[in-house]
Design a protein around this motif. Structure first.
Motif, PDB file in Angstrom:
ATOM      1  N   ASN A  62      61.649 -15.668  23.661  1.00  0.00           N
ATOM      2  CA  ASN A  62      62.224 -14.346  23.965  1.00  0.00           C
ATOM      3  C   ASN A  62      62.344 -14.062  25.463  1.00  0.00           C
ATOM      4  N   TYR A  63      62.405 -15.114  26.275  1.00  0.00           N
ATOM      5  CA  TYR A  63      62.663 -14.937  27.703  1.00  0.00           C
ATOM      6  C   TYR A  63      64.076 -14.415  27.908  1.00  0.00           C
ATOM      7  N   ASN A  64      64.215 -13.397  28.765  1.00  0.00           N
ATOM      8  CA  ASN A  64      65.518 -12.804  29.047  1.00  0.00           C
ATOM      9  C   ASN A  64      66.205 -13.532  30.192  1.00  0.00           C
ATOM     10  N   PHE A  65      67.237 -14.318  29.882  1.00  0.00           N
ATOM     11  CA  PHE A  65      68.022 -14.958  30.929  1.00  0.00           C
ATOM     12  C   PHE A  65      68.765 -13.870  31.714  1.00  0.00           C
ATOM     13  N   ARG A  66      69.016 -14.126  32.991  1.00  0.00           N
ATOM     14  CA  ARG A  66      69.717 -13.141  33.824  1.00  0.00           C
ATOM     15  C   ARG A  66      71.177 -13.056  33.420  1.00  0.00           C
ATOM     16  N   LEU A  67      71.710 -11.845  33.456  1.00  0.00           N
ATOM     17  CA  LEU A  67      73.108 -11.598  33.117  1.00  0.00           C
ATOM     18  C   LEU A  67      73.894 -11.251  34.373  1.00  0.00           C
ATOM     19  N   SER A  68      75.160 -11.592  34.377  1.00  0.00           N
ATOM     20  CA  SER A  68      76.045 -11.121  35.447  1.00  0.00           C
ATOM     21  C   SER A  68      76.362  -9.654  35.198  1.00  0.00           C
ATOM     22  N   ALA A  69      76.924  -9.000  36.205  1.00  0.00           N
ATOM     23  CA  ALA A  69      77.275  -7.584  36.047  1.00  0.00           C
ATOM     24  C   ALA A  69      78.287  -7.396  34.921  1.00  0.00           C
ATOM     25  N   ARG A  70      79.270  -8.293  34.823  1.00  0.00           N
ATOM     26  CA  ARG A  70      80.307  -8.157  33.789  1.00  0.00           C
ATOM     27  C   ARG A  70      79.722  -8.372  32.396  1.00  0.00           C
ATOM     28  N   GLU A  71      78.796  -9.327  32.261  1.00  0.00           N
ATOM     29  CA  GLU A  71      78.139  -9.544  30.965  1.00  0.00           C
ATOM     30  C   GLU A  71      77.346  -8.313  30.563  1.00  0.00           C
ATOM     31  N   ARG A  72      76.680  -7.713  31.535  1.00  0.00           N
ATOM     32  CA  ARG A  72      75.885  -6.514  31.263  1.00  0.00           C
ATOM     33  C   ARG A  72      76.773  -5.352  30.834  1.00  0.00           C
ATOM     34  N   VAL A 133      75.897  -1.564  38.109  1.00  0.00           N
ATOM     35  CA  VAL A 133      75.173  -2.757  37.659  1.00  0.00           C
ATOM     36  C   VAL A 133      75.120  -3.762  38.800  1.00  0.00           C
ATOM     37  N   MET A 134      73.926  -4.093  39.233  1.00  0.00           N
ATOM     38  CA  MET A 134      73.762  -5.082  40.294  1.00  0.00           C
ATOM     39  C   MET A 134      73.862  -6.485  39.704  1.00  0.00           C
ATOM     40  N   ASP A 135      74.266  -7.440  40.540  1.00  0.00           N
ATOM     41  CA  ASP A 135      74.516  -8.806  40.076  1.00  0.00           C
ATOM     42  C   ASP A 135      73.740  -9.797  40.949  1.00  0.00           C
ATOM     43  N   SER A 136      72.776 -10.487  40.328  1.00  0.00           N
ATOM     44  CA  SER A 136      71.958 -11.442  41.083  1.00  0.00           C
ATOM     45  C   SER A 136      72.720 -12.706  41.448  1.00  0.00           C
ATOM     46  N   ASN A 137      73.912 -12.905  40.882  1.00  0.00           N
ATOM     47  CA  ASN A 137      74.709 -14.090  41.204  1.00  0.00           C
ATOM     48  C   ASN A 137      75.326 -14.023  42.596  1.00  0.00           C
ATOM     49  N   MET A 139      74.375 -13.441  46.238  1.00  0.00           N
ATOM     50  CA  MET A 139      73.299 -13.368  47.235  1.00  0.00           C
ATOM     51  C   MET A 139      72.038 -12.729  46.667  1.00  0.00           C
ATOM     52  N   MET A 140      71.709 -13.101  45.453  1.00  0.00           N
ATOM     53  CA  MET A 140      70.505 -12.632  44.763  1.00  0.00           C
ATOM     54  C   MET A 140      70.431 -11.105  44.708  1.00  0.00           C
ATOM     55  N   GLY A 141      71.600 -10.473  44.598  1.00  0.00           N
ATOM     56  CA  GLY A 141      71.635  -9.021  44.475  1.00  0.00           C
ATOM     57  C   GLY A 141      71.150  -8.289  45.716  1.00  0.00           C
ATOM     58  N   SER A 142      71.174  -8.942  46.860  1.00  0.00           N
ATOM     59  CA  SER A 142      70.667  -8.307  48.081  1.00  0.00           C
ATOM     60  C   SER A 142      71.502  -7.089  48.450  1.00  0.00           C
ATOM     61  N   MET A 143      70.847  -6.097  49.040  1.00  0.00           N
ATOM     62  CA  MET A 143      71.503  -4.824  49.356  1.00  0.00           C
ATOM     63  C   MET A 143      71.946  -4.784  50.810  1.00  0.00           C
ATOM     64  N   GLY A 144      73.259  -4.769  50.994  1.00  0.00           N
ATOM     65  CA  GLY A 144      73.842  -4.575  52.307  1.00  0.00           C
ATOM     66  C   GLY A 144      74.615  -3.267  52.335  1.00  0.00           C
ATOM     67  N   ALA A 145      75.485  -3.126  53.331  1.00  0.00           N
ATOM     68  CA  ALA A 145      76.235  -1.884  53.494  1.00  0.00           C
ATOM     69  C   ALA A 145      77.124  -1.585  52.294  1.00  0.00           C
ATOM     70  N   VAL A 146      77.767  -2.605  51.721  1.00  0.00           N
ATOM     71  CA  VAL A 146      78.680  -2.378  50.598  1.00  0.00           C
ATOM     72  C   VAL A 146      77.917  -1.975  49.339  1.00  0.00           C
ATOM     73  N   VAL A 147      76.812  -2.648  49.065  1.00  0.00           N
ATOM     74  CA  VAL A 147      76.008  -2.278  47.892  1.00  0.00           C
ATOM     75  C   VAL A 147      75.534  -0.836  48.012  1.00  0.00           C
ATOM     76  N   GLY A 148      75.005  -0.482  49.182  1.00  0.00           N
ATOM     77  CA  GLY A 148      74.539   0.886  49.384  1.00  0.00           C
ATOM     78  C   GLY A 148      75.655   1.909  49.285  1.00  0.00           C
ATOM     79  N   GLU A 149      76.814   1.580  49.855  1.00  0.00           N
ATOM     80  CA  GLU A 149      77.953   2.510  49.840  1.00  0.00           C
ATOM     81  C   GLU A 149      78.494   2.693  48.427  1.00  0.00           C
TER      82      GLU A 149
END
Length: 287
Positions: A62-72, A133-137, A139-149
């Motif tokens: 029952n390990y949860n594999f990571r999903l992309s934003a579109r899959e989510r 929905v953040m996407d770890s695919n 840059m590992m979902g890192s938060m820069g100016a665009v993510v914050g905006e």
């Protein structure tokens, strides 16, 4: 003479057979790429289609594999209701960080996204909501100016239209290539959420694996209701850094969703198969 010729024929036959055996040994079985995947938790080799049918959850542990934003989004939103916002917004190398432009191009090709979050408006079990929905695919979902905006604009859109907002978090933290600009996003997103709260509106966060760094220290932990997926890594600094700082050994389950639930930082751990239903119930109660 006859016997000698017969022996030669036999020897030739044996050589042919030996060549066939060698050829067969050297030939590797033809298995299409991507048919099998390895579970990062239990180490099982699993048929990929079985995992996909199980909502990308390991059928053994029952390990949860990571999903992309579109899959989510496909899993959570009612079919055909998602309307994306700020789809073409993309990061720039504002500090002239060496190699950052090439890194952005590589990550865009790999993930298919312009940056590490997708935002928009959707319906969940018929209830209208803003969703990010953040996407770890990317840059590992890192938060820069665009993510914050993008997240700030999504929050402001929810405030303007008096809608709830749901944010799925997954991140390695602030994006080092953008320096102080990335750290500013912590305050910007938190301020927008403060105005959303002052308007008496609902904010739900869903913490997925991993949620760490500046994202945890800002909007991830500010939800009116905080949900998490089973086994998700949630924390600020890394476990090794903390152990070296305090010179103590931390519990094995430290920084897991289950650990945080026991200590009141998470309201509920929800299985992936129940997540849409749970969000629908929350939206219905707070409509």
């Amino acid at each position: 003479m006859f016997k000698f010729r017969k022996f030669l024929k036999k020897d030739k036959y044996i050589q042919v057979q030996e060549k066939n055996i060698v050829d067969n040994v050297e030939k590797k079985p033809s298995i299409p790429d991507g048919m099998w995947i390895k579970c990062e938790s239990c180490g099982s080799i699993i048929y990929k289609e079985d995992v996909e049918r199980n909502l990308n959850v390991c059928i053994n542990c029952n390990y949860n594999f990571r999903l992309s934003a579109r899959e989510r989004l496909k899993l959570i939103c009612d079919e055909g209701t998602f309307i994306e916002m700020d789809a073409n917004m993309e990061s720039k190398n504002i500090l002239g960080f060496p190699g950052y432009n090439e890194k952005l191009e590589k990550e865009e090709k790999k993930s298919g996204e312009k940056d590490a979050v997708v935002t928009g408006i959707c319906r969940i079990h018929g209830y209208k909501s803003v969703i990010a929905v953040m996407d770890s695919n990317f840059m590992m979902g890192s938060m820069g100016a665009v993510v914050g905006e993008k997240i700030t604009r999504a929050i402001e859109k929810a405030t303007e239209e008096r809608l709830p907002i749901i944010i799925f978090t997954t991140s390695g933290g602030a994006r080092m290539q953008e320096g102080m600009v990335s750290l500013m996003q912590m305050a910007k997103t938190s301020s927008a959420l403060g105005r959303h709260s002052d308007a008496g509106l609902l904010y739900v966060t869903v913490l997925t694996d991993p949620t760490t760094g500046g994202v945890t220290a800002s909007f991830a932990m500010l939800g009116d209701i905080i949900l998490a997926e089973p086994g998700a890594l949630i924390g600020f600094a890394g476990k090794r850094v903390i152990q070296q700082t305090i010179n103590q050994t931390l519990p094995k389950e430290f920084q897991t969703a289950e650990f945080l639930l026991q200590r009141g930082f998470v309201d509920k751990i929800v299985k992936r198969e129940d997540l849409k239903k749970t969000l629908g119930q929350i939206l219905r109660m707070h409509r």
